[in-house]
Design a protein around this motif. Structure first.
Motif, PDB file in Angstrom:
ATOM      1  N   PHE A  91      17.806  12.978  14.671  1.00 11.34           N
ATOM      2  CA  PHE A  91      18.781  12.352  15.547  1.00 11.34           C
ATOM      3  C   PHE A  91      18.913  10.871  15.218  1.00 11.34           C
ATOM      4  O   PHE A  91      17.964  10.223  14.793  1.00 11.34           O
ATOM      5  CB  PHE A  91      18.362  12.497  17.011  1.00 11.34           C
ATOM      6  CG  PHE A  91      18.436  13.906  17.531  1.00 11.34           C
ATOM      7  CD1 PHE A  91      19.665  14.509  17.753  1.00 11.34           C
ATOM      8  CD2 PHE A  91      17.281  14.620  17.814  1.00 11.34           C
ATOM      9  CE1 PHE A  91      19.738  15.806  18.250  1.00 11.34           C
ATOM     10  CE2 PHE A  91      17.339  15.912  18.300  1.00 11.34           C
ATOM     11  CZ  PHE A  91      18.578  16.508  18.515  1.00 11.34           C
ATOM     12  N   SER A  92      20.081  10.339  15.486  1.00 11.14           N
ATOM     13  CA  SER A  92      20.272   8.890  15.385  1.00 11.14           C
ATOM     14  C   SER A  92      19.741   8.235  16.650  1.00 11.14           C
ATOM     15  O   SER A  92      19.514   8.896  17.681  1.00 11.14           O
ATOM     16  CB  SER A  92      21.751   8.560  15.212  1.00 11.14           C
ATOM     17  OG  SER A  92      22.465   8.828  16.405  1.00 11.14           O
ATOM     18  N   ASP A  95      22.123   8.932  19.446  1.00 15.49           N
ATOM     19  CA  ASP A  95      22.014  10.277  20.007  1.00 15.49           C
ATOM     20  C   ASP A  95      20.782  10.419  20.903  1.00 15.49           C
ATOM     21  O   ASP A  95      20.834  11.108  21.928  1.00 15.49           O
ATOM     22  CB  ASP A  95      21.962  11.316  18.891  1.00 15.49           C
ATOM     23  CG  ASP A  95      23.291  11.470  18.167  1.00 15.49           C
ATOM     24  OD1 ASP A  95      24.329  11.152  18.780  1.00 15.49           O
ATOM     25  OD2 ASP A  95      23.291  11.902  16.997  1.00 15.49           O
ATOM     26  N   MET A  96      19.677   9.779  20.494  1.00 17.60           N
ATOM     27  CA  MET A  96      18.463   9.842  21.303  1.00 17.60           C
ATOM     28  C   MET A  96      18.702   9.225  22.679  1.00 17.60           C
ATOM     29  O   MET A  96      18.286   9.773  23.704  1.00 17.60           O
ATOM     30  CB  MET A  96      17.317   9.121  20.604  1.00 17.60           C
ATOM     31  CG  MET A  96      16.752   9.856  19.401  1.00 17.60           C
ATOM     32  SD  MET A  96      15.916  11.421  19.831  1.00 17.60           S
ATOM     33  CE  MET A  96      14.515  10.803  20.778  1.00 17.60           C
ATOM     34  N   SER A 135      18.486   6.404  11.786  1.00 20.91           N
ATOM     35  CA  SER A 135      17.770   7.641  12.098  1.00 20.91           C
ATOM     36  C   SER A 135      16.525   7.310  12.917  1.00 20.91           C
ATOM     37  O   SER A 135      15.770   6.391  12.580  1.00 20.91           O
ATOM     38  CB  SER A 135      17.366   8.352  10.817  1.00 20.91           C
ATOM     39  OG  SER A 135      16.420   9.374  11.087  1.00 20.91           O
TER      40      SER A 135
END
Length: 273
Positions: A91-92, A95-96, A135
């Protein structure tokens, strides 16, 4: 938010892991949960954030029984930052942190402009806005913990639970994380191993051993050689730090001969002002 744990017990296969726990966290407090390994700290926290179901007792938030509300509503109210754990997918950072918005959305509901604004605001607050596209797996341990705190901020939770948040971090990143948590001024309960960090940052401490709460109080009331010997079975010297004014603990090796001295013979920090 005020949080109360009243008479909570939990067992597995007839083994009592926590027993009749009484604990209160007042609005805006940072309360530290301390005790030796196996004392029941993580088990207690998991009961509070509903990974585990208590055998008995009551957990309430602002007077409302936690188990009378939905898991979704619980997720809106309570955020959890645990020890650094591997993430299965790449996940980026964005996104996290967006995952913190899930309790506020319906299934498959797309991210809104408000969601993205809150994510950006949270990352800016933890000093990682410039890493929004990175990332998560490429971050340092301290950076990962800051992302998890940003996720909690985006979640807009009113109660923050931290389970050994500084474990495996070097001292610089330990202090950065605790400075950040303290600065949030969110009602918080943190299980901590480092007693000097607990002394510096926590408003109150709750001491656990063998699945029970032994005592609770301010760091000045709790961090005394006699009690530390009883709980951790190590000799210590405790003085008041000349700069912070907080208790400062030095652990004494057995070869120092202190193991042959009664704890009642030790002096605590007040005499070293």
């Amino acid at each position: 938010m005020n949080v109360s744990v009243e008479g909570v017990s939990y067992s597995v296969q007839d083994k009592q892991l926590i027993d009749s726990i009484l604990l209160h966290v007042r609005k805006g407090e940072l309360v530290g949960l301390i005790g030796p390994n196996g004392s029941g700290k993580s088990t207690l926290l998991k009961n509070i954030y509903r990974v585990l179901q208590p055998d008995s007792g009551r957990i309430s938030i602002d007077g409302q029984n936690l188990h009378s509300i939905s898991h979704r509503e619980t997720a809106r109210q309570i955020a959890v930052v645990s020890q650094e754990a591997p993430v299965a997918f790449d996940f980026s950072v964005k996104d996290m942190v967006l995952m913190g918005r899930n309790p506020h959305k319906k299934w498959y509901q797309p991210d809104s402009g408000e969601d993205l604004r809150l994510v950006e605001q949270a990352l800016e607050r933890v000093g990682l806005l410039q890493d929004v596209g990175r990332s998560f797996s490429t971050l340092s341990g301290g950076e990962k913990q800051r992302v998890l705190i940003a996720r909690a901020l985006a979640q807009q939770a009113r109660f923050l639970i931290l389970d050994e948040p500084t474990n495996h971090l070097d001292i610089k990143h330990q202090l950065q994380i605790m400075d950040l948590v303290k600065g949030l001024k969110i009602t918080s309960l943190a299980a901590l191993h480092d007693l000097n960090i607990a002394a510096c940052y926590c408003d109150r401490l709750v001491v656990m051993k063998d699945g029970k709460v032994i005592v609770a109080g301010t760091p000045e009331e709790i961090l005394k050689p006699e009690l530390l010997f009883t709980i951790f079975e190590v000799a210590t010297e405790v003085v008041r730090h000349p700069i912070t004014g907080k208790p400062s603990i030095t652990f004494l090796p057995e070869m120092s001969g202190m193991e042959n001295i009664s704890p009642n013979d030790w002096t605590s920090g007040g005499s070293h002002d």
